[in-house]
Design an enzyme around this catalytic site. Structure first.
Site, PDB file in Angstrom:
ATOM      1  N   SER A 215       0.393  -0.980   0.282  1.00 23.17           N
ATOM      2  CA  SER A 215      -0.211   0.077   0.179  1.00 23.17           C
ATOM      3  C   SER A 215       1.165   1.045  -0.065  1.00 23.17           C
ATOM      4  O   SER A 215       1.316   1.744  -0.890  1.00 23.17           O
ATOM      5  CB  SER A 215      -1.066  -0.191   1.314  1.00 23.17           C
ATOM      6  OG  SER A 215      -2.320   0.656   1.078  1.00 23.17           O
ATOM      7  N   ASP A 311      -7.792  -4.057  -6.930  1.00 20.36           N
ATOM      8  CA  ASP A 311      -7.730  -3.645  -5.206  1.00 20.36           C
ATOM      9  C   ASP A 311      -8.521  -2.506  -4.610  1.00 20.36           C
ATOM     10  O   ASP A 311      -9.282  -1.574  -5.274  1.00 20.36           O
ATOM     11  CB  ASP A 311      -6.674  -2.696  -5.387  1.00 20.36           C
ATOM     12  CG  ASP A 311      -6.404  -2.364  -3.911  1.00 20.36           C
ATOM     13  OD1 ASP A 311      -6.723  -2.533  -3.047  1.00 20.36           O
ATOM     14  OD2 ASP A 311      -4.648  -2.279  -4.180  1.00 20.36           O
ATOM     15  N   HIS A 378      -6.197  -6.784  -1.136  1.00 18.02           N
ATOM     16  CA  HIS A 378      -5.235  -5.394  -1.161  1.00 18.02           C
ATOM     17  C   HIS A 378      -4.330  -6.254   0.010  1.00 18.02           C
ATOM     18  O   HIS A 378      -4.774  -6.563   0.832  1.00 18.02           O
ATOM     19  CB  HIS A 378      -6.089  -3.952  -0.097  1.00 18.02           C
ATOM     20  CG  HIS A 378      -5.028  -2.976   0.152  1.00 18.02           C
ATOM     21  ND1 HIS A 378      -4.717  -2.177  -1.613  1.00 18.02           N
ATOM     22  CD2 HIS A 378      -4.447  -2.367   0.760  1.00 18.02           C
ATOM     23  CE1 HIS A 378      -4.046  -1.670  -0.833  1.00 18.02           C
ATOM     24  NE2 HIS A 378      -4.290  -0.898   0.257  1.00 18.02           N
TER      25      HIS A 378
END
Ligand SMILES: *[C@@H]1O[C@H](CO)[C@@H](O)[C@H](O)[C@H]1NC(C)=O
Ligand SMILES: *[C@@H]1O[C@H](CO)[C@@H](O)[C@H](O)[C@H]1NC(C)=O
Ligand SMILES: *[C@@H]1O[C@H](CO)[C@@H](O)[C@H](O)[C@H]1NC(C)=O
Length: 435
Positions: A215, A311, A378
């Site tokens: 991320s 995502d 994710h």
């Protein structure tokens, strides 16, 4: 994801916010196993993990890999502080056997702050201060030292870098606001201090070095990948992996460039321009060089991208951010991909096309690797289920761990791009309805 497995993931996420000792964890794990079995017995109507599936999961994750935090000893002299002025930290686990001269780094994620008020809020949380962080965390997925869970990197030296600057390790003190807000913008200094420290505890002699992150940490990985290469000896084999870090410069469902304005603000507030790739900043406005699409064109070091085409963080914050859906049409779809109607799926397929277009040039480069699955997830490299387990998403029958390993060790070229949703039955699609 089978119901019970999802419950375990949730519990783990919830528990992660507290500081638990190893003993507490073992007791808790045993307790939850019982609870989870109870649930499994009650909810027969859904697909639940059976006993052997669960046993297998716990076998893979015996709960004995808690690694404690170290506050950086080099940070103070370098003025490298978290948003609130606390010392930045990392977790280190020593490598062994054939992995003792190899180093795997993983940068934690956690979004960004783009204003004085959001940064001021963040500095009172674990996203902006080591004072609020867990003192020990489990090492899972790519960080696991269990060869069943992590076949290629289990015995490497491993470092998890905690994220506390709010700008993917790019802040500069010149941009600090001198009027009493007491916010530290020192992301770049944190990066430098931690690298100094990790080199000094053995990484300077690395045979192989692998920088990864998820991320906002996946973005930091791309931004610092070439710097990382430069810090290591010429004959060290250096590569980078960005997981869930390929944030797109696309419009949201109302036609607003939400992500672009957001990144403009982040870059301006933290003074990030000086940390961005020089070749990129020479050609365009700095905020554009905060987008992976531009960064990757300029990276010279081999990079692997793990990114779901749907995502969920991007669906919920880039494509359908809070406020963009005033009528609530997307309320369920943005929380659960199986709840999307035909029109909404068309929009999601458009998002996937934007991602594939953004990576299409890099796809032609031999040294770039990819695993773009069609899942609603994710951060897939740091979870026990998604990295490498009987339940991990697969493309051409290869797990993410196998794909990354094939690429890292040049066993084969890896450009695995999944067919569009809903074609892949191995996906672990998250469902946030009811949270
Ligand atoms: C400085 O403080 C004032 C008053 O507290 C505030 O209105 C202003 O936004 C601050 N400056 C910046 C750049 O945030
Ligand atoms: C679109 O962006 C503008 C400018 O940032 C903002 O004022 C407006 O409220 C946004 N519209 C929606 C629907 O979010
Ligand atoms: C998929 O891979 C596993 C081992 O990773 C193997 O046992 C299985 O037979 C493979 N399935 C197919 C359809 O190739």
């Amino acid at each position: 994801m089978p119901f019970s497995l999802r419950a375990i993931t949730r519990l783990r996420t919830l528990l992660g916010y507290r500081n638990w000792t190893k003993k507490e964890w073992i007791i808790a794990a045993a307790g939850f196993t019982i609870i989870v079995f109870a649930f499994a017995l009650i909810s027969n109507s859904r697909h639940t993990a059976n006993k052997s599936e669960l046993n297998h999961l716990f076998e893979l994750n015996p709960g004995n890999e808690f690694v404690k935090i170290t506050l950086s000893s080099k940070a103070k002299e370098r003025g490298a502080f978290c948003l609130d002025g606390s010392l930045p930290g990392y977790h280190f686990q020593k490598g062994f056997g054939s992995g003792s001269e190899n180093w795997l780094l993983h940068i934690e994620g956690g979004g960004w702050c783009d204003s004085v008020s959001t940064c001021a809020f963040r500095k009172g949380t674990r996203r902006g201060s080591t004072n609020y962080m867990e003192k020990g965390i489990p090492f899972q997925g790519i960080l696991s030292s269990n060869p069943l869970q992590n076949p290629d990197f289990f015995n490497w030296n491993k470092v998890k870098i905690r994220y506390c600057d709010g700008a993917s390790l790019t802040g500069h003190p010149e941009n600090e606001i001198k009027n009493g807000s007491r916010l530290f913008f020192r992301g770049q200094l944190i990066w430098e201090a931690l690298m100094d420290e990790i080199l000094s505890i053995g990484m300077s002699r690395a045979k192989q070095a692998f920088l990864s992150g998820c991320s906002a940490g996946g973005l930091a990985t791309l931004l610092h990948c070439d710097d990382f290469r430069e810090l290591l000896p010429k004959d060290t084999d250096v590569k980078c992996l960005s997981d869930g870090g390929f944030f797109l410069d696309v419009k949201d469902i109302t036609g607003n460039s939400t992500m672009r304005s957001f990144y403009q603000n982040v870059v301006q507030l933290h003074g990030s321009a000086k940390s961005l790739l020089k070749d990129c900043v020479a050609k365009m406005e700095p905020y554009k060089c905060f987008f992976p699409e531009e960064i990757i064109k300029n990276i010279k070091t081999p990079v692997f991208l793990v990114n779901p085409a749907y995502d969920f963080w991007q669906i919920q914050n880039v494509l359908v951010p809070g406020g963009s859906d005033s009528h609530g049409h997307w309320k369920n779809c943005r929380l659960n991909i199986n709840a999307c109607n035909g029109d909404q799926l068309d929009v999601l397929q458009g998002f996937r096309s934007s991602l594939l277009k953004a990576v299409s040039e890099s796809q032609k480069r031999k040294e770039v690797g990819m695993f773009i699955d069609s899942c609603f997830s994710h951060c897939q490299t740091v979870s026990i289920e998604t990295w490498h387990s009987p339940y991990s998403p697969r493309i051409n029958n290869k797990s993410i761990a196998e794909s990354v390993g094939d690429w890292y060790f040049n066993r084969e070229e890896v450009k695995r791009i999944d067919c569009p949703f809903p074609c892949n039955p191995t996906c672990r699609n998250e469902d946030f309805t009811g949270i």
